[in-house]
Design a protein around this motif. Sequence first.
Motif, short mmCIF file in Angstrom:
data_model
loop_
_atom_site.label_atom_id
_atom_site.label_comp_id
_atom_site.label_asym_id
_atom_site.label_seq_id
_atom_site.Cartn_x
_atom_site.Cartn_y
_atom_site.Cartn_z
N GLU A 363 26.92 9.63 25.37
CA GLU A 363 26.91 10.74 26.33
C GLU A 363 25.86 10.50 27.41
O GLU A 363 26.08 10.84 28.59
N ALA A 364 24.72 9.90 27.03
CA ALA A 364 23.69 9.60 28.02
C ALA A 364 24.21 8.59 29.05
O ALA A 364 23.97 8.74 30.26
N MET A 365 24.95 7.58 28.58
CA MET A 365 25.48 6.59 29.52
C MET A 365 26.50 7.21 30.47
O MET A 365 26.61 6.82 31.63
N GLU A 366 27.26 8.18 29.98
CA GLU A 366 28.20 8.87 30.86
C GLU A 366 27.46 9.61 31.97
O GLU A 366 27.90 9.63 33.13
N VAL A 378 19.11 1.88 34.41
CA VAL A 378 19.54 2.09 33.03
C VAL A 378 19.05 0.96 32.14
O VAL A 378 18.60 1.18 31.01
N LEU A 379 19.12 -0.26 32.65
CA LEU A 379 18.69 -1.41 31.85
C LEU A 379 17.20 -1.39 31.56
O LEU A 379 16.73 -2.03 30.62
N SER A 380 16.44 -0.66 32.37
CA SER A 380 15.00 -0.56 32.11
C SER A 380 14.71 0.20 30.82
O SER A 380 13.61 0.14 30.30
N LEU A 445 25.42 1.01 25.66
CA LEU A 445 25.14 0.20 26.85
C LEU A 445 26.32 -0.71 27.17
O LEU A 445 26.68 -0.90 28.34
N VAL A 446 26.93 -1.30 26.14
CA VAL A 446 28.09 -2.17 26.36
C VAL A 446 29.21 -1.41 27.05
O VAL A 446 29.81 -1.87 28.03
N LYS A 447 29.51 -0.21 26.57
CA LYS A 447 30.57 0.59 27.17
C LYS A 447 30.23 0.96 28.62
O LYS A 447 31.09 0.96 29.49
N TYR A 448 28.97 1.28 28.84
CA TYR A 448 28.54 1.63 30.19
C TYR A 448 28.70 0.46 31.15
O TYR A 448 29.24 0.60 32.26
N LEU A 449 28.25 -0.70 30.73
CA LEU A 449 28.35 -1.88 31.60
C LEU A 449 29.79 -2.30 31.82
O LEU A 449 30.16 -2.72 32.93
N LEU A 508 24.42 -7.55 35.81
CA LEU A 508 25.33 -6.85 34.90
C LEU A 508 25.88 -7.80 33.83
O LEU A 508 25.83 -7.50 32.62
N ASP A 509 26.43 -8.94 34.25
CA ASP A 509 27.05 -9.84 33.28
C ASP A 509 26.02 -10.43 32.31
O ASP A 509 26.30 -10.59 31.12
N THR A 510 24.83 -10.74 32.82
CA THR A 510 23.79 -11.27 31.93
C THR A 510 23.39 -10.24 30.89
O THR A 510 23.24 -10.55 29.70
N SER A 511 23.24 -9.00 31.30
CA SER A 511 22.88 -7.94 30.36
C SER A 511 24.02 -7.64 29.40
O SER A 511 23.79 -7.41 28.20
N LEU A 512 25.24 -7.63 29.91
CA LEU A 512 26.39 -7.35 29.05
C LEU A 512 26.54 -8.41 27.97
O LEU A 512 26.83 -8.10 26.80
N LEU A 513 26.34 -9.65 28.32
CA LEU A 513 26.43 -10.73 27.33
C LEU A 513 25.39 -10.53 26.22
O LEU A 513 25.70 -10.65 25.02
#
Length: 996
Positions: A363-366, A378-380, A445-449, A508-513
């Motif tokens: 819910e926070a990511m939404e 967000v990544l911070s 976080l994965v869903k958000y990214l 984004l891609d680096t964090s998602l991986l």
Amino acid sequence: MVHSAYDAVELVAGVPGRIEAVASHAGKLLVAASDSEGFLRGSDCSLRIYSSPASSSEGGGEIRRDGPYALERHEQRFWRRPPLAMEVSATRDLLLSLSEWVALHRLPGLETVAVVSNKTKGANVFAWDDRRGLLAVGRQKRLTVFRLDSGREFVEVKEFGVPDILKSMAWCGDNICLGIRREYMIINSMTGALTEVFSSGRIAPPLVVPLPTGELLLGKDNIGVFVDQNGKLIQDGRIIWSDTPASVVIHRPYAVARLPRHVEIRSLRAPNALVQTVVLRDVQKLVQTDNCILAALANSVHGLLPVPIGAQIVQLTASGEFEEALALCKLLPPEDSNLRAAKESSIHIRYGHFLFDSGSYEEAMEQFSDSHVDITYVLSLYPSIVLPQTHIIGEHDKLLDMHELARESSDATDEMESYSLQLHESDDKSPLEVKKMSHNALVALVKYLQKKRSGIIERATAEVTEEVVSGAVHHSLILSEPYKPKKPNKKRAQTHTSSIAREMATVLDTSLLQALILTGQSSGATELLKGLNYCDLKICEEFLKERSEYMVLLELYRSNEMHREALQLLNQLVEESKSEMENTDFNKKFNPQMIIEYLRPLCRSDPMLVLESSLYVLERNPSETIELFLSENVPADLVNSYLKQHAPNLQSTYLELMLSMSESGINPNLQNELVQLYLSEVLDWYKILKEEGSWTEKIYSPTRKKLISTLESNSGYNTDLLLKRLPQDALFEERAILYGKMNQHLRALSLYVHKLQMPERAVAYCDRVYEEGAQQPSKSNIYFNLLQIYLNPRKAEKEFEQKIIPVASQYPGIHKSSSAKFKGSRTGKKVVEIEGADDIRFSPSGTDSGRSDGDGDDASDGGPIMLNEALELLSQRWDRINGAQALRLLPRDTKLQDLVSFLEPLLRNSSEHLRNYLVIKNLIFRANLQVKDDLYKRRQAVVKIDGNSMCSLCNKRIANSAFAIYPNGQTLVHFVCFRESQQIKAVRGANSLKRR
């Protein structure tokens, strides 16, 4: 949820008499109050108009909160009886009131416009549809619908009967919702069709409240139920009041109810929480106006003036009611769109932090997604996610810009800045960090990214395309206008700016991986790398190595075209899997087959890299590796030459498998290469055995078997070179095969019979040659050659020893020197034909008497002969040998008893063929006679010419002229006409040929 949504302000106080109704128009209050004396008599009611002190100077049509309202106008005895209802039509400047009947007055002068005295006298309730100008009046058990015509008079439209006296009603589209006795009903204003909805409460009378959306709120004791225009219940639509309301008004986004002890305000959004309670006792009326709610007491009027939306948003945000605050943001005026966006974004951010700290990560990511905040912000929140160094504008700058927009109404952005400062400055929050970095947080976080990825990747790809196009245009401009040197500098500055989207995609891609790996979704990380991605190579490589995610690391190398590194890693992993025999999962995951599958797509793009990397798997999985080379069309010459230089021990393995797996075979050069390899190994083996004194022709090593098999099954090698390498006193079987490939059959058979002493191999050789050359008469005497060897052994052996010199290998025929020797050895003898030789053509066993290359004389010169083998050959292959030649070659003292097995089937077959041909001859003769008989009959046809016979061409009588008749026997023509017609046809045919 409790906050100050309305401020209660006393607008009018000390009204003489009792207030019966209240309304507002153009910022003024219209109060219907009964006089004290008249109240006692139950008649006469005056209309008082109050105005704000500032309304006359500044204008405006809203109720103001500055100062009490003063009496502006007093119309005594405006009604004979106290009005039951009063309503103002602001769009038409009309005042509708229901006292004895319905009356219509013009505002602000209060001129009487229309009075409906007949049909509305004694009415107790009415409902006004201001948009369509329709008035519904309830009188006793009748419902009458009027239409305001030209703003001057009411015209009756419909009248319907109802079950009981109406208590409450309201318009809902073309329908009217009625509150009758203890139930609600829907009636169609056009047809009068009644539909029951549900019963009302046991305590309070029916209460019908229209909503701005066209829906209805129906009262059932202390519960308000939401229904649509047809009376159907709306899911999750109900308001539960603290007590039974006497009346309810709607003022978006709230519903305000008049309760016995106070005024209760609740939200229209589910779950319809309590917003505020205004303590006003004995409220008689609640009336909705444009900007406020009027609450009429017995002798005073209070205004419930809404608190500004911005102030309410601040209150709700501070108390943690973020959803209600976001709902209020929708009510901000459109002209403040920037302010609205800034407030919504700040609330989403604060709401996101609140949910994140509470453990509601998804819910926070939404909320963060709805706030359109930068993903780096967000990544911070995830300290263990390593981000690449980029030139992206920091989140603090954006928050400062947002603060400038929302500074006048809220300090929420200051609090958001404090959130971000805490994230950057605090390093000692180990419990909080562990909580944030929990599995659920990373999954969120994965869903958000993933949700953000499509848009960011699309923008990055568009920038790459734009740069390529602009680069091409810029290059063309340089070519066409070489005297403008300033354009390249502008291009460089633009390139730095346009790389922001790609940098964001990299983050984004680096964090998602990393998030996928940390949540155990290795397959998802692999799929990410298989498609278009902007992962930072260095960070991802170090991250994957630390966590031993080798499969994902291989895909990372592949996506960045680092194939050498990937193959080196694969070789290392396969080697480690061998050493870790206990770890079966590791062995299953990494095996040589993986290297082959990795090399498959590289075969066409980089064959040299494939060859360099295939040595390992070629030793361990040779068949799969060769199949890879064949299926992907790797040049065979290239593979062979590479193996010859770097892995000669694998060269023969490659050529063997290629020869066995390739349906079309391999080219002659590779065949010759393979045979030469075999021969070299066989010669080395032969020398060793010869030195040991154990060599015999009957010994076969595995390599020699391969050599013989390859020589027999293939023909693309160079026989001349091979013959030169063969020793003179050994390897006769190989030599015989080579002679056979050169069509030197006599030599080959001599080796099989005399050197190898394998008559059965000689017969098999003859069978093979005969079957291969059955259509070639020059090869059909191969059995006769074998008979010569059997019956003239010394001569054949001598002739073989004289002619064992190299000959041309690729062409039929023999060497010039051996050819001359053959010519010298031939005699002038001729074969005497036996009786019946003329019929040899009728026998399938008869073949020509020509000799194959290098054949010797037919006569025997004495010596031991192999008569038994010859007789056995004649008895077994009698149908493939010329009987006359064979009989002539046999010794004179051969017994007829020994030839029975040869002559009996031969003569029987010849006799049978002779009979068959005689039968065919007689049948042909008989058919010839039948044709002649038919011809004679057709020539005997009679044609009668009389005086009426006409020519079919000129339509004249034939009479005594010469005539011709067509083959059908009926068409008659003059001979002259026939000849002319033939000439005309010939001319036309010639012309048509010329045209073609």
